[in-house]
Design an enzyme around this catalytic site. Sequence first.
Site, short mmCIF file in Angstrom:
data_model
loop_
_atom_site.label_atom_id
_atom_site.label_comp_id
_atom_site.label_asym_id
_atom_site.label_seq_id
_atom_site.Cartn_x
_atom_site.Cartn_y
_atom_site.Cartn_z
N LYS A 276 0.83 -1.21 0.00
CA LYS A 276 0.00 0.00 0.00
C LYS A 276 0.86 1.26 0.00
O LYS A 276 0.36 2.35 -0.21
CB LYS A 276 -0.93 0.00 1.22
CG LYS A 276 -2.15 -0.92 1.05
CD LYS A 276 -3.04 -0.88 2.28
CE LYS A 276 -4.26 -1.78 2.11
NZ LYS A 276 -5.01 -1.90 3.37
N HIS A 327 -2.79 -12.77 -0.46
CA HIS A 327 -3.72 -12.68 0.67
C HIS A 327 -5.13 -12.22 0.28
O HIS A 327 -6.03 -12.23 1.11
CB HIS A 327 -3.14 -11.82 1.81
CG HIS A 327 -3.10 -10.35 1.54
ND1 HIS A 327 -2.08 -9.75 0.84
CD2 HIS A 327 -3.94 -9.35 1.90
CE1 HIS A 327 -2.30 -8.44 0.77
NE2 HIS A 327 -3.44 -8.17 1.41
N HIS A 328 -5.32 -11.82 -0.98
CA HIS A 328 -6.69 -11.51 -1.42
C HIS A 328 -7.24 -12.54 -2.40
O HIS A 328 -8.28 -12.33 -3.02
CB HIS A 328 -6.78 -10.11 -2.02
CG HIS A 328 -6.67 -9.03 -0.99
ND1 HIS A 328 -7.63 -8.82 -0.01
CD2 HIS A 328 -5.71 -8.10 -0.74
CE1 HIS A 328 -7.25 -7.80 0.77
NE2 HIS A 328 -6.08 -7.36 0.36
N ASP A 370 -6.91 -11.33 8.21
CA ASP A 370 -7.02 -9.94 7.76
C ASP A 370 -8.49 -9.50 7.67
O ASP A 370 -8.85 -8.42 8.12
CB ASP A 370 -6.34 -9.80 6.39
CG ASP A 370 -6.28 -8.37 5.89
OD1 ASP A 370 -6.12 -7.45 6.72
OD2 ASP A 370 -6.41 -8.17 4.67
P1 C2E Z 1 -8.71 -3.72 4.41
O1 C2E Z 1 -9.54 -2.58 4.90
O2 C2E Z 1 -7.59 -4.17 5.28
O3 C2E Z 1 -9.70 -4.93 4.14
C1 C2E Z 1 -9.23 -6.21 3.89
C2 C2E Z 1 -10.32 -7.11 3.36
O4 C2E Z 1 -11.35 -7.26 4.36
C3 C2E Z 1 -11.05 -6.61 2.14
O5 C2E Z 1 -10.33 -6.88 0.97
C4 C2E Z 1 -12.34 -7.41 2.22
O6 C2E Z 1 -12.13 -8.74 1.79
C5 C2E Z 1 -12.60 -7.44 3.70
N1 C2E Z 1 -13.50 -6.31 4.04
C6 C2E Z 1 -13.17 -5.12 4.58
N2 C2E Z 1 -14.27 -4.36 4.77
C7 C2E Z 1 -15.31 -5.09 4.35
C8 C2E Z 1 -16.74 -4.85 4.29
O7 C2E Z 1 -17.25 -3.80 4.68
N3 C2E Z 1 -17.51 -5.87 3.79
C9 C2E Z 1 -16.98 -7.05 3.36
N4 C2E Z 1 -17.81 -8.01 2.89
N5 C2E Z 1 -15.64 -7.30 3.39
C10 C2E Z 1 -14.84 -6.33 3.87
P2 C2E Z 1 -10.59 -6.02 -0.37
O8 C2E Z 1 -12.05 -5.81 -0.56
O9 C2E Z 1 -9.84 -6.67 -1.47
O10 C2E Z 1 -9.95 -4.61 -0.06
C11 C2E Z 1 -8.55 -4.43 0.01
C12 C2E Z 1 -8.23 -3.09 0.59
O11 C2E Z 1 -8.81 -2.09 -0.28
C13 C2E Z 1 -8.85 -2.84 1.96
O12 C2E Z 1 -8.05 -3.37 2.99
C14 C2E Z 1 -8.89 -1.31 1.96
O13 C2E Z 1 -7.61 -0.79 2.23
C15 C2E Z 1 -9.24 -0.99 0.52
N6 C2E Z 1 -10.69 -0.80 0.35
C16 C2E Z 1 -11.60 -1.75 0.05
N7 C2E Z 1 -12.84 -1.18 -0.07
C17 C2E Z 1 -12.70 0.14 0.19
C18 C2E Z 1 -13.61 1.25 0.25
O14 C2E Z 1 -14.83 1.11 0.02
N8 C2E Z 1 -13.07 2.49 0.55
C19 C2E Z 1 -11.74 2.64 0.80
N9 C2E Z 1 -11.30 3.88 1.11
N10 C2E Z 1 -10.87 1.63 0.77
C20 C2E Z 1 -11.33 0.38 0.47
C1 SIN Z 2 -6.98 0.15 5.37
O1 SIN Z 2 -8.06 0.58 5.82
O2 SIN Z 2 -6.55 0.48 4.29
C2 SIN Z 2 -6.16 -0.79 6.19
C3 SIN Z 2 -5.29 0.04 7.05
C4 SIN Z 2 -4.56 -0.76 8.07
O3 SIN Z 2 -3.87 -1.72 7.65
O4 SIN Z 2 -4.65 -0.42 9.25
FE FE Z 3 -4.46 -6.29 1.48
FE FE Z 4 -4.79 -5.50 6.12
#
Ligand code: C2E
Ligand code: SIN
Ligand code: FE
Ligand code: FE
Length: 427
Positions: A276, A327-328, A370
């Site tokens: 990131k 990890h995704h 995660d």
């Molecule tokens: P992260 O916040 O660390 O989230 C990691 C993973 O947790 C996400 O991978 C997803 O599989 C799950 N996750 C997190 N929040 C939710 C949720 O509200 N609902 C569901 N069903 N799953 C959730 P993903 O989707 O591949 O996202 C990777 C990264 O992309 C996230 O890491 C975050 O940094 C960013 N991201 C994803 N969606 C958004 C968003 O809507 N807004 C912003 N600002 N960032 C986002």
């Molecule tokens: C995120 O919301 O992008 C994840 C940030 C974190 O790893 O604390």
């Molecule tokens: Fe990630």
């Molecule tokens: Fe994370």
Amino acid sequence: MALTEARAVDGVTGQSYNDCGKHMISALKKNRVTAILSISEALNQIKDIDSLLDRVLFEARRFSRADAGSIYLLENQKLRINFVQNDTLTRKESGKKYLYQNHSLEINDQSMAGYVALTKKPLIIADAYHLPQAVPYKFNRSFDESAAYLTCSVLTVPLITPYGKLIGIMQIINATDENNSVIPFSNEDELVVSFFANHAATSIEKAKMTREIILRMIKIAELHDPEETGAHVNRVAAYAIEIYSAWALNNRKSEDEIKRIRDILRIAAMLHDVGKVAISDLVLKKNGPLSADEFKQMKGHVILGARLFKDSTSDWDDMAAEIALNHHEKWDGTGYPGEITDLFAENCSSGPGKKGAGIPLAARIVALADVYDALTSERIYKDSWPEEKVLQHIRDQKGKHFDPELVDIFFSIYDVLRAIKNKYSEN
Ligand code: C2E
Ligand code: SIN
Ligand code: FE
Ligand code: FE
Ligand code: SIN
């Protein structure tokens, strides 16, 4: 019971110490010293601080057949509990959660640990419930009471580097004899353990530095609220370690292999999102849902992360690259990035997701850890979910997002995961 018998032996401490403190040193057999030195050598090989503390405590306890122990490290002028071992509690499934303690002690004469840090001298107590009359410290019973444990004999030693710097204390509890009855610690135990503690202190300081450098790297990389980021990566790493350990027991891995993997998995798991670093702040900190294009940029963090580890040389690089890249991915093949032919190609966006056991185990584990942490935490773009909703989501995604075996393990050790969440709540 054995534990109560030992309480009859009181006051052994002061007496025999004065008598034979001197020639105990010569009584330390040469081969024991050699053994300690070779353990110290081995400690230098261990890079991760938790694996190191685990080993230090284990070896210190072995000399006196002590049932339990903990290490407190100096943080912000306080002693913060960093590591706990307890054979009695570990034998009980319900006892493991007590090993994730989260408390600090002042450096003063109110606790045994604080007193040892203050005086920088070892302390032997024959029975924590019957302290000698004149001492200033008290024994804090709260751990015994919550975990239904009975502390009796206690040996506390300072951890001091060769430069005289105090870095913490080690406390070992309930020495036992060949019949597993609890007995007081001897003066020889004190000498051996102190000697060992002084050798271990240098390795501990080095490993702590490595951990701090990694955490700083992560802070720079994620450009998030630094406090929350540190806690997030600590939690994800600890969840991953516990899920892996339970998986390894189910799959009959050897003790040595488990130790080796735990050591590298913890650091590799911490670095899962380090890619990131290259994602624009506008996307990373966007206070709301991402557009399709923004999400496409965001998905790039897995490839950018994997690139960072590709040609370095430390032990955990391969696993770190594997975790960063995968990890995704999802168990049912709907994740990203899928097979990558050339990690360094300009536009290496990819085919269909990897599937099932085609995804490396460490990455399957971190995926679960995660998402569990992401859902139970607040993010800039979402509130934290209620616990029941999180658990329902994980249940629903068994065999879809997550490896079904790992989901079963997740629920079987859930009380331990909760204890971890508690321990690293805001860091
Ligand atoms: P992260 O916040 O660390 O989230 C990691 C993973 O947790 C996400 O991978 C997803 O599989 C799950 N996750 C997190 N929040 C939710 C949720 O509200 N609902 C569901 N069903 N799953 C959730 P993903 O989707 O591949 O996202 C990777 C990264 O992309 C996230 O890491 C975050 O940094 C960013 N991201 C994803 N969606 C958004 C968003 O809507 N807004 C912003 N600002 N960032 C986002
Ligand atoms: C995120 O919301 O992008 C994840 C940030 C974190 O790893 O604390
Ligand atoms: Fe990630
Ligand atoms: Fe994370
Ligand atoms: C504690 O668990 O609070 C430490 C016990 C002590 O060293 O007094």
